[in-house]
Design an enzyme around this catalytic site. Structure first.
Site, mmCIF file in Angstrom:
data_model
loop_
_atom_site.group_PDB
_atom_site.id
_atom_site.type_symbol
_atom_site.label_atom_id
_atom_site.label_comp_id
_atom_site.label_asym_id
_atom_site.label_seq_id
_atom_site.Cartn_x
_atom_site.Cartn_y
_atom_site.Cartn_z
ATOM 1 N N GLY A 139 0.730 -1.055 -0.031
ATOM 2 C CA GLY A 139 0.051 -0.123 -0.054
ATOM 3 C C GLY A 139 0.886 1.202 0.060
ATOM 4 N N LEU A 140 1.445 1.696 -1.119
ATOM 5 C CA LEU A 140 1.896 2.875 -1.419
ATOM 6 C C LEU A 140 1.033 4.082 -1.873
ATOM 7 C CD1 LEU A 140 4.666 4.470 -1.476
ATOM 8 C CD2 LEU A 140 4.804 3.669 -3.943
ATOM 9 N N GLU A 142 -1.713 6.925 -2.899
ATOM 10 C CA GLU A 142 -2.765 7.443 -2.210
ATOM 11 C C GLU A 142 -3.351 8.518 -3.221
ATOM 12 O OE1 GLU A 142 -1.713 9.209 1.754
ATOM 13 O OE2 GLU A 142 -0.628 7.542 2.470
ATOM 14 N N ILE A 172 -4.531 -0.738 -4.933
ATOM 15 C CA ILE A 172 -3.407 -1.686 -4.356
ATOM 16 C C ILE A 172 -3.852 -2.956 -4.762
ATOM 17 C CG2 ILE A 172 -2.623 -2.515 -2.192
ATOM 18 C CD1 ILE A 172 -2.352 0.442 -2.784
ATOM 19 N N GLY A 361 -10.236 -6.048 -37.271
ATOM 20 C CA GLY A 361 -11.406 -5.336 -37.891
ATOM 21 C C GLY A 361 -12.577 -5.663 -36.847
ATOM 22 N N GLU A 385 3.101 0.510 -12.056
ATOM 23 C CA GLU A 385 4.744 0.586 -11.497
ATOM 24 C C GLU A 385 5.492 1.563 -12.119
ATOM 25 O OE1 GLU A 385 6.551 -2.920 -10.665
ATOM 26 O OE2 GLU A 385 5.043 -4.264 -10.487
ATOM 27 N N THR A 387 4.698 5.350 -14.160
ATOM 28 C CA THR A 387 4.003 5.923 -15.405
ATOM 29 C C THR A 387 5.245 6.028 -16.514
ATOM 30 O OG1 THR A 387 4.301 8.167 -14.974
ATOM 31 C CG2 THR A 387 2.275 6.921 -14.331
ATOM 32 N N GLU A 389 5.916 8.839 -17.796
ATOM 33 C CA GLU A 389 6.581 10.052 -17.691
ATOM 34 C C GLU A 389 7.467 9.706 -16.580
ATOM 35 O OE1 GLU A 389 3.112 10.510 -19.915
ATOM 36 O OE2 GLU A 389 3.286 9.562 -17.945
#
Length: 403
Positions: A139-140, A142, A172, A361, A385, A387, A389
């Site tokens: 859980g990183l 937010e 998460i 198609g 994991e 972006t 950027e």
């Protein structure tokens, strides 16, 4: 036009300069066969039901896939990191949700404990995670924090030998499944004043077992793709856990996670490569079997050239993640190479999904078609994991820029 297996369809992963051992080849072929005969036939059903296939996860556990990079004494297989990448690639080729369940289960769930945990923490958690009997999340992220660690608002106060945690997390992976046993949470455990008067937050990582009072796994997200993958927001209200649940050194939570994330990006790049390969294989098959105006559509140069570009992307992607992986295993610096791999491979997956859908198609617009699922799934590969950027930022900083 005769139908025959191409080098691409055989998923030949031998690349000049990066030789695979016989053991690597056996593992790759074993997982490829499992992906083709077990995962692929069930993928549409589970995707439609938006349900994690616990029977398939259990079989992956029995195969030892969740324990590939961990020592035998912790219930693992004692293999190298390339073994994990090869397994993730083959699963991602037919179902990204299953591939990321393995990749995140190891890279974000078990690996932080292996890298930073105490011996007691390793003995308690790693065996069940390595056997695939349990999953763990990290859980990183937010609402205002992720890449920007300073935005973290979740707090953990140490009081009378316990951490009291309050806050929320989002996006998460593996955090709310029936077999999820714990989530590692990053939280602000203190603050200090910098010389310029600004405040520096002390971030630490803390293990929170599922079932702890106040720890709530909110309803899963309604996502564009990765329907089978388990993803939840989390709420923590006066959550009490023992002081011994601190993972790693106090104040090193984010720094340790960034180190783990560098490794994880290599395996994530392998997942992206598998997705790009899966789109290529489907496009080749369809271009040889679909007849229009009396001949296969692959006889048209436009289609053939589009597929040729798809092959070039897969080859380049595999070279990129092999390069990062071999540096990692050799103990050499690989941070920039991991970001190059993640950038290159995720873009290859998205571009190949777009081209494969165009080649099919109208059939490519049907959810039962694997390329349609890859089209929906692949966008998150350019976000998760780190972006696109963020990868560009890491690469540019490695070159001496600080933009």
């Amino acid at each position: 036009m005769t139908m025959q297996m191409t080098r691409s369809e055989a998923a030949n992963t031998d690349v000049a300069g990066f030789e695979l051992t016989e053991e690597h080849l056996r593992l790759r072929d074993q997982v490829r066969d499992f992906a083709d005969t077990v995962v692929a036939p069930a993928a549409y059903d589970y995707d439609t039901r938006r349900s994690l296939p616990y029977d398939i996860i259990a079989e992956m556990g029995r195969m030892g896939l969740f324990g590939l990079p961990f020592p035998v004494e912790y219930g693992g297989q004692g293999k190298d990191y390339l073994s994990l990448c090869l397994a993730v690639e083959q699963l991602g080729r037919v179902d990204q949700s299953i591939g990321v369940t393995l990749e995140a289960g190891i890279g974000l769930g078990a690996m932080p404990i292996f890298r930073n945990g105490t011996e007691e923490q390793k003995q308690e958690w790693l065996p069940m995670l390595a056997r695939g009997e349990a999953l763990a999340g990290f859980g990183l992220t937010e609402a205002d924090a992720g890449s920007d660690a300073a935005g973290t608002k979740t707090t953990a106060e140490l009081r009378d030998g316990e951490w009291i945690i309050n806050g929320s997390k989002q996006f998460i992976t593996n955090s709310g499944s029936e077999i999820t046993k714990l989530v590692t949470i990053t939280a602000v455990t203190g603050e200090s004043e910098r010389p310029d008067g600004s405040v520096k937050k002390e971030l630490s990582a803390i293990l929170v077992p599922v079932g702890t009072p106040g720890f709530v796994q909110e309803p899963s997200y309604d996502k564009v793709g990765w329907h089978t993958s388990d993803t939840h927001p989390l709420t923590l209200t006066d959550v009490h856990v023992p002081e011994a649940n601190l993972l790693g050194e106090r104040g090193r939570g984010y720094a340790n996670f960034v180190q783990t994330l560098d490794e994880g990006r290599v395996a994530f790049a392998a997942l992206c490569t598998g997705a790009a390969q899966g789109c290529l294989d489907e496009a080749i098959r369809y271009a040889k079997s679909r007849n229009v105006f009396g001949r296969p559509i692959g006889a048209n140069q436009y289609i053939a050239f589009k597929i040729a570009r798809m092959q070039a992307r897969v080859h380049t992607a595999r070279l990129a993640y092999y390069d990062a992986c071999f540096k990692l295993m050799a103990g050499k610096p690989f941070k920039m190479e991991a970001s190059i791999a993640k950038l290159t491979c995720s873009e290859a997956a998205m571009d190949n999904a777009r081209d494969a859908t165009q080649i099919f198609g109208g059939y490519g617009f049907l959810n039962e078609n694997p390329v349609a699922r890859h089209y929906r799934d692949s966008k998150i590969l350019e976000i998760g994991e780190g972006t696109t950027e963020v990868q560009l930022m890491v690469i540019s900083r490695a070159l001496g820029f600080n933009a």
